[in-house]
Design a protein around this motif. Sequence first.
Motif, PDB file in Angstrom:
ATOM      1  N   SER A 112      -5.202  59.391  60.966  1.00 59.94           N
ATOM      2  CA  SER A 112      -3.844  58.455  61.700  1.00 59.94           C
ATOM      3  C   SER A 112      -2.861  59.395  61.390  1.00 59.94           C
ATOM      4  O   SER A 112      -2.432  60.058  60.570  1.00 59.94           O
ATOM      5  N   TYR A 134      -2.007  55.983  66.907  1.00 58.87           N
ATOM      6  CA  TYR A 134      -2.949  56.438  68.060  1.00 58.87           C
ATOM      7  C   TYR A 134      -3.661  55.594  68.106  1.00 58.87           C
ATOM      8  O   TYR A 134      -4.382  55.009  67.190  1.00 58.87           O
ATOM      9  N   SER A 135      -4.171  54.705  69.227  1.00 58.96           N
ATOM     10  CA  SER A 135      -5.195  53.815  69.414  1.00 58.96           C
ATOM     11  C   SER A 135      -5.759  53.652  70.910  1.00 58.96           C
ATOM     12  O   SER A 135      -5.371  54.412  71.692  1.00 58.96           O
ATOM     13  N   PHE A 169      -2.764  63.821  64.255  1.00 63.41           N
ATOM     14  CA  PHE A 169      -3.814  63.178  64.040  1.00 63.41           C
ATOM     15  C   PHE A 169      -5.321  63.510  64.613  1.00 63.41           C
ATOM     16  O   PHE A 169      -5.247  64.692  65.297  1.00 63.41           O
ATOM     17  N   GLU A 170      -6.318  63.162  64.168  1.00 61.78           N
ATOM     18  CA  GLU A 170      -7.391  63.607  64.158  1.00 61.78           C
ATOM     19  C   GLU A 170      -8.498  62.571  64.532  1.00 61.78           C
ATOM     20  O   GLU A 170      -8.323  61.164  63.896  1.00 61.78           O
ATOM     21  N   SER A 171      -9.404  62.566  65.348  1.00 66.59           N
ATOM     22  CA  SER A 171     -10.293  61.555  65.980  1.00 66.59           C
ATOM     23  C   SER A 171     -11.993  62.262  66.294  1.00 66.59           C
ATOM     24  O   SER A 171     -11.595  63.232  66.713  1.00 66.59           O
ATOM     25  N   GLN A 219     -15.053  56.295  69.500  1.00 65.82           N
ATOM     26  CA  GLN A 219     -14.507  57.279  68.789  1.00 65.82           C
ATOM     27  C   GLN A 219     -14.208  56.714  67.353  1.00 65.82           C
ATOM     28  O   GLN A 219     -14.017  55.387  67.383  1.00 65.82           O
ATOM     29  N   ASP A 220     -14.040  57.527  66.320  1.00 69.76           N
ATOM     30  CA  ASP A 220     -13.381  57.085  65.301  1.00 69.76           C
ATOM     31  C   ASP A 220     -12.169  57.794  64.818  1.00 69.76           C
ATOM     32  O   ASP A 220     -12.198  59.017  65.030  1.00 69.76           O
ATOM     33  N   VAL A 221     -11.054  57.022  64.403  1.00 69.48           N
ATOM     34  CA  VAL A 221      -9.732  57.768  64.061  1.00 69.48           C
ATOM     35  C   VAL A 221     -10.042  58.370  62.369  1.00 69.48           C
ATOM     36  O   VAL A 221     -10.106  57.582  61.653  1.00 69.48           O
ATOM     37  N   TYR A 246      -1.218  58.009  72.256  1.00 69.44           N
ATOM     38  CA  TYR A 246      -0.417  58.574  71.257  1.00 69.44           C
ATOM     39  C   TYR A 246       0.882  57.942  71.535  1.00 69.44           C
ATOM     40  O   TYR A 246       1.452  58.183  72.490  1.00 69.44           O
ATOM     41  N   ALA A 281      -7.154  56.467  75.234  1.00 72.48           N
ATOM     42  CA  ALA A 281      -6.495  56.284  73.912  1.00 72.48           C
ATOM     43  C   ALA A 281      -4.938  56.781  74.217  1.00 72.48           C
ATOM     44  O   ALA A 281      -4.665  57.557  75.124  1.00 72.48           O
TER      45      ALA A 281
END
Length: 119
Positions: free
Chosen positions: A63, A69-70, A91-93, A58-60, A79, A77
Amino acid sequence: MRPGYKSYGNAHGLNANAACRRPHFNICQGCDVVIPMRVAQDRGCGFNFQSLGPFVGQDVVVSPANGSYSLVNSTKAVYRPNSGFTGSDHFESRLYFEDGAGKRTFLNLKVNVNVVPSL
């Protein structure tokens, strides 16, 4: 459910977390999935993406402004709101996985977070 859609439910017990609430949601290839999430202050809320099929990362994209969020590992993942924060966050991923034919595809996950003192 239409072809190309999967249901992301509670297969891994993440909603059993007393500090985290989010609904079941459906995913589709190449689409935007918008979900609300409630998190207790100073606690975390996780996602396990392995149930999407062969998860390939995935790509964040956006943020969170009031937390983090990691990735925990290659399929999970989390939050976490900033210490002491209550209120709204977002946040969006972009999630990448292989579809049933082995082709790499994606979906955009957009999460609206409400951090509250307790659940």
